[in-house]
Design an enzyme around this catalytic site. Structure first.
Site, mmCIF file in Angstrom:
data_model
loop_
_atom_site.group_PDB
_atom_site.id
_atom_site.type_symbol
_atom_site.label_atom_id
_atom_site.label_comp_id
_atom_site.label_asym_id
_atom_site.label_seq_id
_atom_site.Cartn_x
_atom_site.Cartn_y
_atom_site.Cartn_z
ATOM 1 C CB CYS A 177 -10.753 2.132 -25.863
ATOM 2 S SG CYS A 177 -11.559 0.665 -26.490
ATOM 3 C CG HIS A 190 -2.120 -0.920 0.971
ATOM 4 N ND1 HIS A 190 -2.802 -1.540 1.976
ATOM 5 C CD2 HIS A 190 -2.724 -1.286 -0.172
ATOM 6 C CE1 HIS A 190 -3.781 -2.255 1.453
ATOM 7 N NE2 HIS A 190 -3.752 -2.120 0.164
HETATM 8 C C1 PEP Z 1 -9.579 -4.396 -25.554
HETATM 9 O O1 PEP Z 1 -9.817 -5.573 -25.812
HETATM 10 O O2 PEP Z 1 -8.589 -3.774 -26.000
HETATM 11 C C2 PEP Z 1 -10.471 -3.644 -24.667
HETATM 12 C C3 PEP Z 1 -10.352 -2.339 -24.505
HETATM 13 O O3 PEP Z 1 -11.399 -4.364 -23.995
HETATM 14 P P1 PEP Z 1 -11.062 -5.225 -22.656
HETATM 15 O O4 PEP Z 1 -9.629 -4.971 -22.330
HETATM 16 O O5 PEP Z 1 -12.006 -4.754 -21.636
HETATM 17 O O6 PEP Z 1 -11.323 -6.613 -23.138
#
Ligand code: PEP
Ligand code: MG
Length: 872
Positions: free
Chosen positions: A785, A474
């Site tokens: 993402c 922590h």
């Molecule tokens: C991915 O697969 O890159 C994504 C953003 O989804 P997760 O990591 O939640 O599977």
């Protein structure tokens, strides 16, 4: 089915299972057995290499490593037979087991044969304890064989005598007892937070919740017992729930332990896994190495932080009753303080701190710690000393743990130990004194507790060097959250260094995991310059983090944030995110016994929108399947879940679940700031079907506006057909984590492949390129993402390939925006396309990118934590 006929005499004789020397349990060289922690019994030192059943019964448990089994006698007494000591480490080598769980055995049936030489050489001992684990209902009556004597196989060894009637409802797994065998999915093992959650489940359902692993059992009321199991990811354990609501408690407990955790307290946590294999070089004449607990560069005088121990009297002067009352009152006071500290930390957005304090509160509530302390008081100890003694035992257990993560929790317990003692002995605590700390010091300590860290942080040190600790402690989490450079596990040599060089200026390069003492003036000067440059740059980056990010050649790249809940949305907004690029809604559904209802979901989605000001928010529909499971969906086992019914495939099969989520999403305002994103899309028809459903629901709700609807590009099929998807989607977002896994056929969960499953593999980059081009044909925006969006080299390659948006951890926003502003997208694009024509692997590509970025984009040694210091 065991015989539970209680009219028979409640005595079960046990016969020696092999020829052996009789060893009293107290003399077994393992405190767990010797102190009868598991129960009473007897031990045998084998003189032959086959072991037979000591009585009739059923095999109810066999350790995965085959070295121990539990036999339930016909009268329901559970007897653990542990072949040798520390034989678990042999992983079954040299051990041949002849029975399986569920087998019925008679006295004299062969249970094991084993390689006695191998066990004798590789294990701690051949001594084999036979222990009654259901000791609340049974006791052992030793037979005539004297300690140290040789007993022949089949000779009477001892007798099991019932002390109470066995509750057949519980023992036989009736309505109020249920159990399930599970595999632990928590990457960091069963550490304090999930242990505290288990305890909360038991309390909520008013149930007894037990975890059984190997030969040990722990009650969920006791955090120390749970963590004492040292459970690691992949371990198999049995969860047993007893009580009126056993089924729902079990359901929640299974969901908790079989669902991988969300990213821990801070974004850097996941990368710092519980790695017991890391070797820390010890250093040379002027350096001392450690593990990077929090990166960064610092220069300052070396100062030793001595932890003053509060001097307390071992013996009580008051009556036992008064001392017990004092302990209980002190626990109550500390509990109240923790509650208000937690609330304040939460309100002020210091969620890492709040989580840590919550773990402390859970320890404090542990009835085992309390009861043992009361027992020590009873036997004459003062309240403070009793508490210290009991916690000291637990601290050393944790320290001995093989798991670095568990070992790191020892600091938390130490913290709790000293805080409570300070309440019980306030004068002594004042006498122990506070260390005067000069601001800007590089502080060295053997170990430090989280609350000492918080106190220390107020004195504004420049860096922290710990002889002990770990990267997942922590304290490490707090150091990262505060941007304080910190090295852990430096070993005792760092204490020698501080003894010899206290007060001298040193360089702590936590990025390179080294403390440089006696640096030359030139080295000091360079480090100071570097720090100044980094600071200035980080300040400048944060100041403009709210501005849009354009590349040198004027391409606008949105930098959004990935979040798992609405609280993080506010942090992301403060960090300058242009929107939420991915909210993983499945985290709302996990660790619950049922799906959150429409209203609960709506509230959370709305809070995420509210937290982001005027910026857009993309919420992904529930992405379940493969590594993410919901127990209440009870998906049938499939040969390969990663290739099975997951993501949107699953949601379209569970229409009511999808409808509730879509309706909740359609209830937020304003709808034009909302994007709904579908995971694991493989073809346009999937998106079309959801759009149609969305339309029906929107009409039912008399809505005028419609949210944007987008698809994730996570499977090669989607990338290859991106042009088709772009015709029906409002946006595309590339999930590089799954796209890499499916393109390279490398499981993203497999640590052996972690080094090779690289998004910079040319095949993945080609699919990203195809996606961007396919989307461009229909003017459909494309974001990323997956983790690649925040990767130090990959983000630039993604921008060079033409993506419009990067969605990263909130703490990375400022630095990624800054990088974009220094990048000539067209120039990197040209270089990248040339490299992609060559037969390069991902390692070489990464090196080329690193070199190119080093030459063309000024890089900063500023840490993510440093950049995020104000954001957290
Ligand atoms: C991915 O697969 O890159 C994504 C953003 O989804 P997760 O990591 O939640 O599977
Ligand atoms: Mg994915």
């Amino acid at each position: 089915m065991p015989d539970t006929d209680h009219s028979r005499p409640a005595v079960t004789p046990l016969y020696a299972p092999l020829k052996a020397v009789v060893v009293p349990l107290e003399q077994v060289p393992d405190p767990v057995f010797a102190q009868q922690t598991m129960g009473p019994g007897m031990a045998l030192e084998p003189l032959e290499a086959q072991l037979f059943s000591p009585c009739d019964g059923d095999i109810v448990h066999l350790a995965r490593t085959q070295h121990a089994l539990t036999l339930r006698t016909d009268r329901g007494c559970e007897l653990l037979i542990h072949l040798g000591l520390d034989t678990v480490d042999l992983e079954g080598e040299g051990i041949n087991v002849h029975v399986a769980p569920g087998d019925r055995v008679s006295q004299g049936d062969l249970l094991w044969d084993f390689d006695a030489d191998l066990l004798a050489c590789r294990a701690l001992s051949l001594i084999t304890p036979l222990v009654v684990t259901s000791s609340d209902q049974w006791r052992c009556e030793p037979g005539n064989a004297a300690p140290g004597s040789v007993i022949a196989r089949g000779a009477p060894l001892m007798a099991l005598v019932a002390t109470s009637m066995v509750s057949s409802t519980v023992k036989e797994g009736g309505n109020n007892e249920c159990r399930e065998l599970v595999t632990l999915a928590l990457a960091a093992g069963l550490h304090a937070r999930p242990a505290a959650r288990l305890r909360a489940i038991a309390r909520r359902h008013d149930c007894t919740l037990l975890l059984e692993h190997d030969v040990q059992q722990a009650d969920a009321t006791s955090l120390t017992a749970l963590m004492g199991l040292s459970l690691r990811q992949g371990d198999t354990l049995e969860i047993i729930a007893c009580g009126n609501h056993a089924a729902s408690a079990l359901e929640e407990a299974v969901a908790l332990l079989t669902t991988p955790e969300a990213t821990e307290l801070d974004p850097g946590h996941a990368a710092l896994a519980d790695d017991t294999s890391t070797v820390v070089p010890s250093g040379d004449d002027t350096t001392c190495h450690g593990l990077t607990a929090s990166p960064g560069l610092a220069v300052g005088p070396l100062v030793r932080l001595a932890r003053a121990r509060i001097e307390i009297s071992p013996d009580r002067e008051e009556s036992a009753e008064d001392a017990k009352r004092a302990l209980t009152a002190a626990i109550g006071t500390l509990d109240d303080t923790l509650i208000s500290d937690i609330e304040r930390a939460r309100t002020e957005g210091r969620s890492a701190e709040a989580d840590i304090l919550e773990a402390h509160q859970a320890w404090l509530d542990d009835p085992a710690l309390r009861e043992e302390s009361l027992a020590h008081i009873q036997s004459g100890r003062s309240a403070a000393f009793a508490w210290r003694e009991v916690l000291e035992g637990r601290i050393s257990e944790l320290r001995r743990s093989e798991s670095r993560l568990l070992a790191a929790r020892a600091d938390d317990l130490r913290d709790l130990q000293e805080r409570l003692i300070a309440l019980l002995a306030p004068e002594a605590a004042v006498a122990a004194g506070q260390i005067e700390m000069t601001p800007g010091a590089i502080v060295v300590s053997d170990e430090i507790t989280p609350s000492q860290f918080l106190a220390l942080d107020r004195a504004a040190p420049a860096g922290l060097c710990l002889a002990g600790g770990g990267t997942t402690s922590h304290v490490a989490l707090l150091a990262r959250a505060r941007g304080l450079p910190c090295l852990a596990a430096m070993g005792p040599q760092v204490l020698e260094v501080v003894a010899r060089h206290a007060g001298e200026s040193v360089i702590l390069d936590a990025q390179k995991a080294v403390l440089v003492f006696q640096p030359t003036l030139d080295e000091l000067e360079k480090a100071r310059e570097q720090i100044e440059q980094d600071r200035a740059r980080a300040r400048a980056e944060r100041q403009v983090a709210h501005e849009p990010a354009r590349t040198l050649d004027a391409a606008l790249i949105e930098v959004c944030a990935n979040v798992t809940g609405h609280e993080e949305a506010r942090v992301a907004h403060e960090a300058g995110a242009d929107g939420i690029g991915l909210m993983r809604s499945e985290f709302l559904f996990m660790a619950q016994s049922r799906a959150p209802d429409e209203q609960a979901q709506r509230d959370i989605y709305q809070q995420a929108l509210d937290g982001m000001g005027a910026h857009p928010v993309i919420i992904r529909t529930l992405d379940i399947g493969a590594d993410k499971q919901l127990d209440y969906l009870s998906l049938p086992p499939v040969p390969n879940p990663a290739l099975g019914t997951r993501g949107i495939r699953l949601m379209t099969r569970h229409q009511p679940l999808l409808d509730v989520q879509l309706r909740a999403l359609l209830s937020v305002r304003p709808l034009d700031r909302l994007g709904i994103m579908l995971p694991m899309v493989t073809e346009a028809a999937e998106l079309v079907a959801v759009r149609e459903r969305l339309e029906v629901l929107a009409q039912e709700m008399n809505l005028e506006g419609r949210p944007a609807l987008g698809a994730m590009i996570e499977v090669p099929a989607a990338a290859l057909c991106a042009d088709q998807l772009a015709q029906v989607a409002d946006f595309l977002s590339i999930g590089t984590n799954d796209l890499t896994q499916y393109t390279l056929a490398m499981d993203r969960e497999d640590p052996d492949l972690a080094g090779r499953a690289d998004v910079l593999h040319p095949a993945v980059l080609r699919l990203i390129d195809m996606t961007v081009k396919g989307a461009a044909m229909h003017r459909c925006p494309v974001g990323v993402c997956g983790a690649a969006a925040g990767d130090p080299q990959a983000w630039a390659a993604l921008v060079a390939l033409g993506v419009d948006e990067l969605s990263v951890e909130p703490a990375r926003v400022a630095a990624v925006k800054a990088g974009i502003r220094r990048l000539d997208r067209a120039a990197l694009s040209r270089a990248l396309r040339d490299w992609l024509d060559e037969p390069l692997d991902s390692i070489t590509l990464r090196q080329r990118l690193e070199q190119w970025l080093g030459e063309h984009v000024l890089t900063s040694t500023t840490t993510d934590a440093g950049a995020s210091r104000d954001a957290i």
